[in-house]
Design an enzyme around this catalytic site. Structure first.
Site, short mmCIF file in Angstrom:
data_model
loop_
_atom_site.label_atom_id
_atom_site.label_comp_id
_atom_site.label_asym_id
_atom_site.label_seq_id
_atom_site.Cartn_x
_atom_site.Cartn_y
_atom_site.Cartn_z
N GLU A 100 -0.15 -1.03 5.60
CA GLU A 100 0.94 -0.64 6.51
C GLU A 100 0.89 0.82 6.86
O GLU A 100 1.30 1.23 7.95
CB GLU A 100 2.30 -0.97 5.85
CG GLU A 100 3.48 -0.83 6.78
CD GLU A 100 4.15 0.54 6.74
OE1 GLU A 100 5.08 0.77 7.52
OE2 GLU A 100 3.74 1.40 5.90
N ASP A 111 0.82 -1.21 0.00
CA ASP A 111 0.00 0.00 0.00
C ASP A 111 0.86 1.26 0.00
O ASP A 111 2.07 1.21 0.28
CB ASP A 111 -0.97 0.00 1.19
CG ASP A 111 -0.27 0.00 2.55
OD1 ASP A 111 0.74 -0.71 2.69
OD2 ASP A 111 -0.73 0.72 3.45
N1 LIG Z 1 0.57 2.47 12.14
C1 LIG Z 1 1.58 3.42 11.75
C2 LIG Z 1 2.12 3.07 10.41
C3 LIG Z 1 2.99 4.14 9.80
C4 LIG Z 1 3.99 3.63 8.86
C5 LIG Z 1 4.82 4.68 8.18
N2 LIG Z 1 6.08 4.10 7.81
C6 LIG Z 1 6.91 4.68 6.96
O1 LIG Z 1 6.63 5.71 6.39
C7 LIG Z 1 8.23 3.99 6.71
C8 LIG Z 1 9.09 4.70 5.74
C9 LIG Z 1 10.23 5.41 6.40
O2 LIG Z 1 10.01 6.26 7.24
O3 LIG Z 1 11.34 5.12 6.09
C10 LIG Z 1 5.06 5.88 9.08
O4 LIG Z 1 6.09 5.97 9.76
O5 LIG Z 1 4.21 6.77 9.05
C11 LIG Z 1 0.98 4.80 11.72
O6 LIG Z 1 -0.18 4.92 11.29
O7 LIG Z 1 1.63 5.75 12.11
#
Ligand SMILES: N[C@@H](CCC[C@H](NC(=O)CCC(=O)O)C(=O)O)C(=O)O
Length: 411
Positions: free
Chosen positions: A183, A97
């Site tokens: 994710e 996603d």
């Molecule tokens: N449940 C969490 C999921 C958020 C995931 C997202 N991850 C990334 O963007 C990884 C990429 C990177 O930073 O290298 C995030 O950190 O927002 C939520 O909803 O916060």
């Protein structure tokens, strides 16, 4: 500045016909496959089409010259694993996603200047010497770039996974390829979490590699994340007689002041520097154009170092917003880097990588909680994740793919 790729050197990725066939036609070309994966829009909640296409690709890979794959599916999450009886199993996982599209689809491929590994350059822009480019910009070598939503986070990582899965012939360890949904949203929806609840054995492994953007190097652990709604209350009244009410939106000024005054810290955890962030990410309130509002909600996201628990992060927020109504809406623990484990050391040595800290939240956290040491390793500059000029350098996708094939075949 937003990237405006030059028309004459730009090609757009537009899927046609069967999507599985569309991806398979680029299975040995990581850059091309990245663009094709981006062309299948898959904002969280809309992963069915890309998951079907990836499953078709995995079926073809399994029928090819490499090891057979056992292919399992739960909703829009797929696990495809070898069963070679090796003494160790490596899990390589990536989400399908993306965050919402922002005028950055269809994806494009062009020659321009990209951000360097440390993000020191600004946005990608037309090739060297393009009209409007400053002398400094003109001196940056032009590169082959895939631009568009998901290019960096993390269709390039998914391309790395698929090209590697197709290239493997005789891996030294068993491999489980995981492609999952949801994710980028509320932790409760995360496809990997669902699989961990429904089929925990699908995620068994000795070491996990998350193909999240990490400049084709290793980023260890991850910051935790917590979201709270800070609500102010007032009294409704006619806005012509505002003195009869209490304005909840005005009361939110104090919440914003506390946020603006906060200085985020950088916390060193096991040798890596985790920079924290505290931000208002949404604000809502208001009843009508002639009513003093009685409620205002500020949504706040705190990214906290992995030395802190989500409970500690919540405690910090409750203290910061003393006097206000604070409700936790989402929280996910961070993960310490864990790079001292021998299997992680082997990976670092095989790659010759100098690790950095992962500032975003990733499912390294989930694998760590499951007892599987995990790292982030994938192409793409994370500084460009979620941005409207999201992009990846093709060279980086190729380098990361080559490194992963070599680690799994020889490491
Ligand atoms: N449940 C969490 C999921 C958020 C995931 C997202 N991850 C990334 O963007 C990884 C990429 C990177 O930073 O290298 C995030 O950190 O927002 C939520 O909803 O916060």
């Amino acid at each position: 500045m937003t990237a405006h790729p030059p028309a004459e050197t730009t090609s757009a990725f537009v899927p046609d016909g069967d999507l599985g066939e569309y991806l398979l036609a680029a299975i040995d070309d990581p850059g091309e496959l990245t663009g094709r994966l981006c062309a299948i829009e898959s904002v969280s909640g809309n992963e069915a089409a890309i998951t079907d296409a990836v499953e078709a690709v995995l079926q073809t890979i399994s029928a090819g010259d490499g090891p057979d794959l056992e292919i399992l599916r739960d909703g829009d999450t797929i696990v495809a694993r070898t069963r070679l009886g090796r003494s160790e199993r490596i899990v390589v996982a990536g989400h399908l996603d993306t965050v919402p599209v922002e005028g950055n689809l269809p994806p494009l491929r062009f020659v321009g200047t990209a951000a360097g590994p440390a993000g020191e350059s600004a946005e990608p822009h037309p090739g060297q010497g393009a009209p409007g480019a400053s002398p400094a910009e003109a001196a940056v070598p032009a590169e082959d770039i895939v631009w568009g939503r998901g290019a960096c986070d993390m269709k390039a990582g998914v391309a790395m996974q698929l090209v590697t899965a197709a290239a493997l012939r005789n891996p030294t360890r068993d491999v489980s390829w995981v492609f999952y949904d949801h994710e980028e949203v509320d932790a409760a929806l995360n496809g990997l979490g669902r699989v961990a609840r429904n089929h925990p054995d699908w995620l068994d492994g000795d070491f996990a590699i998350l193909g999240e953007p990490s400049n084709a190097s290793v980023e260890g652990g991850c910051n935790g994340t917590i979201r709270v709604d800070v609500t102010t209350h007032g009294v409704r009244a006619h806005s012509a007689r505002a003195f009869m009410g209490v304005n909840a939106i005005h009361a939110a000024a104090e919440v914003l002041t506390r946020l603006a005054d906060h200085v985020s810290e950088t916390v060193t955890v096991d040798g890596l520097d985790y920079r924290e962030s505290l931000s208002a990410v949404a604000i809502s309130g208001g009843v009508a154009g002639n009513v003093v509002p009685d409620e205002c909600r500020v949504s706040v996201n705190y990214r906290f170092a992995p030395s802190k628990s989500a409970a500690e992060a919540e405690g910090f927020l409750r203290e910061l917003f003393t006097g206000f109504d604070v409700v936790v809406t989402d929280a996910a623990e961070g993960a310490r880097p864990g790079l001292d484990r021998p299997i992680a050391q082997d990976f670092l040595t095989a790659l010759g990588a100098e690790p950095a800290a992962k500032l975003g939240w990733t499912d390294v956290s989930r694998f760590s909680a499951l007892g599987v040491p995990a790292v982030n390793f994938g192409p793409g500059n994370p500084l460009y994740a979620h941005k409207s000029d999201e992009h990846v350098r093709v060279r980086e996708v190729e380098d990361a793919t080559r490194a992963l094939v070599s680690y799994l075949e020889e490491g």
